[in-house]
Design a protein around this motif. Structure first.
Motif, PDB file in Angstrom:
ATOM      1  N   VAL A 100    -109.105  -8.103 -40.103  1.00  0.00           N
ATOM      2  CA  VAL A 100    -108.216  -7.086 -39.546  1.00  0.00           C
ATOM      3  C   VAL A 100    -109.010  -6.282 -38.521  1.00  0.00           C
ATOM      4  CG1 VAL A 100    -106.732  -5.114 -40.058  1.00  0.00           C
ATOM      5  CG2 VAL A 100    -106.958  -6.969 -41.715  1.00  0.00           C
ATOM      6  N   GLN A 103    -110.199  -2.201 -38.475  1.00  0.00           N
ATOM      7  CA  GLN A 103    -110.062  -1.511 -39.752  1.00  0.00           C
ATOM      8  C   GLN A 103    -110.927  -2.113 -40.845  1.00  0.00           C
ATOM      9  OE1 GLN A 103    -108.720   1.226 -40.385  1.00  0.00           O
ATOM     10  NE2 GLN A 103    -107.382   1.610 -38.639  1.00  0.00           N
ATOM     11  N   HIS A 309    -106.174  -3.218 -45.932  1.00  0.00           N
ATOM     12  CA  HIS A 309    -106.073  -2.589 -44.615  1.00  0.00           C
ATOM     13  C   HIS A 309    -104.893  -3.154 -43.816  1.00  0.00           C
ATOM     14  CE1 HIS A 309    -109.386   0.176 -44.544  1.00  0.00           C
ATOM     15  NE2 HIS A 309    -110.260  -0.738 -44.920  1.00  0.00           N
ATOM     16  N   HIS A 310    -104.611  -4.442 -44.003  1.00  0.00           N
ATOM     17  CA  HIS A 310    -103.449  -5.050 -43.338  1.00  0.00           C
ATOM     18  C   HIS A 310    -102.165  -4.340 -43.781  1.00  0.00           C
ATOM     19  CE1 HIS A 310    -100.731  -8.086 -41.748  1.00  0.00           C
ATOM     20  NE2 HIS A 310    -100.219  -8.242 -42.955  1.00  0.00           N
ATOM     21  N   ASP A 313    -102.127  -0.859 -42.274  1.00  0.00           N
ATOM     22  CA  ASP A 313    -101.786  -0.923 -40.847  1.00  0.00           C
ATOM     23  C   ASP A 313    -100.278  -1.030 -40.651  1.00  0.00           C
ATOM     24  OD1 ASP A 313    -104.436  -0.801 -40.129  1.00  0.00           O
ATOM     25  OD2 ASP A 313    -104.650  -2.943 -39.708  1.00  0.00           O
ATOM     26  N   GLN A 314     -99.622  -1.834 -41.493  1.00  0.00           N
ATOM     27  CA  GLN A 314     -98.176  -2.017 -41.381  1.00  0.00           C
ATOM     28  C   GLN A 314     -97.434  -0.718 -41.698  1.00  0.00           C
ATOM     29  OE1 GLN A 314     -96.744  -4.982 -40.255  1.00  0.00           O
ATOM     30  NE2 GLN A 314     -98.911  -5.369 -39.851  1.00  0.00           N
ATOM     31  N   GLU A 316     -98.566   2.350 -41.297  1.00  0.00           N
ATOM     32  CA  GLU A 316     -98.742   3.260 -40.165  1.00  0.00           C
ATOM     33  C   GLU A 316     -97.887   2.838 -38.971  1.00  0.00           C
ATOM     34  OE1 GLU A 316    -102.941   3.409 -39.400  1.00  0.00           O
ATOM     35  OE2 GLU A 316    -103.241   5.035 -40.847  1.00  0.00           O
TER      36      GLU A 316
END
Length: 513
Positions: A100, A103, A309-310, A313-314, A316
């Motif tokens: 990722v 991040q 973190h993936h 990220d989604q 956010e």
């Protein structure tokens, strides 16, 4: 079934008399070799002079987790490589990239021999780096950015059986092994909803076909119970650095480990079983399945961090208004590890990933582990760590027997938040699973065109099984919390503060029942 909460806030309590190998799962040599794993046994390893002895863990002996700031800065990276060179090992980080971007905050350098000066071993290397006292010595700031990569184990089944299943008839077994059953009750119907709560499950994946639920890819924008992510899995496979088969496909498989025995792999069906529990208790949610666990139950710390973190990220991206993003309302984890730190305070980046999700208002529900130990099992034990203000809860979940007593296999301790049924549960299982174990007796029927036989212990064509583990207590706890959130009537939240407040209010109502 019910959720039983601890009568205190989760906290870490040092235990100086603890067995140093407590909480370390027993794995076969072939399983360790498949993943480049090694057991850190305190009495058998090098240790830094003047430092407390480590406690047991399992790690990848030819890999390190290194902060990206070290790799990207040519001067700092050169310092690290220069310090490693006298040990007889080389760091080959050019092939390892973050899954990722931006991040991951880590890389996975590969260690290799340089001549015959030393065996490749990440733990020994770290101890040597900490004791160097010459021009190649590294600063404490750099050393803090170089760590072991742990092998994480899924919390199912029975401890002390080296990756296998306990005999079903053995009354001394701590847990009930996986056996085929049939389901009489139909799955509950799903309501038509404009907005569903969504839960991310990071595990072994799900089969692409099962009579209990439908499956689609996230790009298809369909209202199926299970949603998978081919793009993420492809990226995971692209960056795979393991001798084991890459997890480049969202479906569970293969059924068997690469041995001549032909038994169903020890954790095959693990993610499907978790999905079925959510389907039974909280049918109106949607499950976002990310496959990060191999069928022998092991996961790599850096891949779990990347998946967390993936997901963050989604979340956010959704809040920024990205219509292509795929946000979630909760995360469920069933794998973990015990840290080598004597004070049970893990370093590295998995804690940052869990706390990032909680800071976004996303509750994280994690299995407490199956080692019959009170030693903190991470990431579940992050429930006992302080969170940033307005963070969502992190729940660590132990397992109960059907009679509501704590299951013998379950970890417990002051860091465990709650307990849910985790022994003798019935749930979905891949229909294609069939192993080499045979019925005790078999004969041709004299009337029908089929056989008469005793119970086949590993023919799961019914699509259901009985299984046990804190792995399965965790999705039950998550389902109760999801249902409590649904009862609040607040399906839409705009930011982390609202999401966290919703989760805490639902948790408060659960505790008061």
């Amino acid at each position: 079934m019910r959720l039983v909460f601890a009568d205190h806030e989760p906290h870490l309590k040092p235990n100086p008399r603890r067995d140093h190998m407590s909480g370390v799962p027993e794995l076969s040599y072939s399983t360790l070799d498949r993943h480049g794993g090694r057991v850190l046994a305190p009495g058998q390893v090098m240790r830094t002079a003047g430092q407390s002895a480590p406690v047991g863990t399992i790690y990848r002996y030819d890999r390190l987790l290194v902060d990206e700031s070290v790799i990207h800065d040519s001067e700092t990276r050169e310092q690290l490589e220069k310090a490693i060179r006298p040990t007889g090992m080389l760091m080959e980080s050019q092939a390892a990239r973050s899954i990722v971007p931006g991040q991951g905050s880590y890389r996975v350098p590969v260690l290799s021999n340089h001549g015959d000066q030393a065996a490749v071993d990440a733990w020994s290397l770290l101890q040597r780096l900490r004791t160097m006292n010459d021009e190649t010595s590294l600063s404490g700031e750099i050393l803090d950015k170089v760590r072991l990569e742990h092998l994480m184990i899924c919390s199912k089944g029975n401890p002390g059986v080296s990756g296998g299943e306990p005999p079903v008839a053995d009354s001394r077994a701590f847990g009930l092994g996986r056996i085929p059953v049939d389901m009489v009750n139909p799955m509950p119907s799903r309501k038509q909803l404009d907005r569903r709560l969504r839960v991310a499950v990071l595990d072994t994946g799900v089969p692409n076909r099962h009579p209990a639920f439908d499956v689609s890819d996230r790009t298809e924008d369909e209202d199926t119970f299970v949603v998978v992510d081919h793009a993420f899995q492809a990226k995971l496979g692209e960056h795979s650095d393991s001798p084991a088969a890459p997890l480049d496909d969202p479906w569970e498989g293969p059924v068997h480990e690469p041995t001549l025995i032909g038994e169903v792999a020890s954790h095959y069906g693990h993610g499907t079983f978790m999905a079925g529990l959510l389907r039974q208790i909280s049918p109106d949610v949607q499950l976002y399945s990310l496959r990060v666990v191999h069928n022998d139950g092991l996961a790599y710390e850096h891949e779990v961090i990347a998946a967390l973190h993936h997901v963050a990220d989604q979340v956010e991206a959704v809040r920024r208004g990205d219509s292509e993003a795929f946000g979630v309302d909760m995360v469920v984890l069933a794998m973990g590890y015990v840290d080598e730190s004597p004070d049970d305070q893990p370093g590295g980046w998995i804690g940052e990933a869990v706390h990032r999700l909680a800071g976004l208002g996303i509750p994280v529900v994690a299995a407490a582990g199956n080692q019959s130990s009170d030693r903190p099992f991470y990431p579940a034990a992050f429930a006992a760590h302080s969170q940033v203000e307005n963070a969502a809860p992190v729940l660590s979940v132990g397992a109960l027997n059907p009679n509501r007593h704590i299951a013998m296999f379950s970890n417990e301790g002051p860091w465990v938040s709650c307990y849910a049924t985790g022994a003798g549960l019935v749930s979905t299982y891949p229909c294609e699973a069939k192993g080499s174990r045979m019925p005790d007796r078999r004969a041709k029927s004299s009337i029908l065109n089929r056989h008469r036989e005793s119970h086949d212990p590993d023919d799961f064509s019914s699509g259901f099984a009985v299984w046990s583990g804190t792995s399965f207590a965790a999705p039950l706890a998550a389902a109760f919390l999801l249902n409590a959130i649904t009862d609040l009537g607040v399906t839409e939240v705009d930011d982390a503060i609202q999401a966290s407040a919703r989760a805490h209010e639902a948790l408060k109502r659960l505790k008061s029942r």
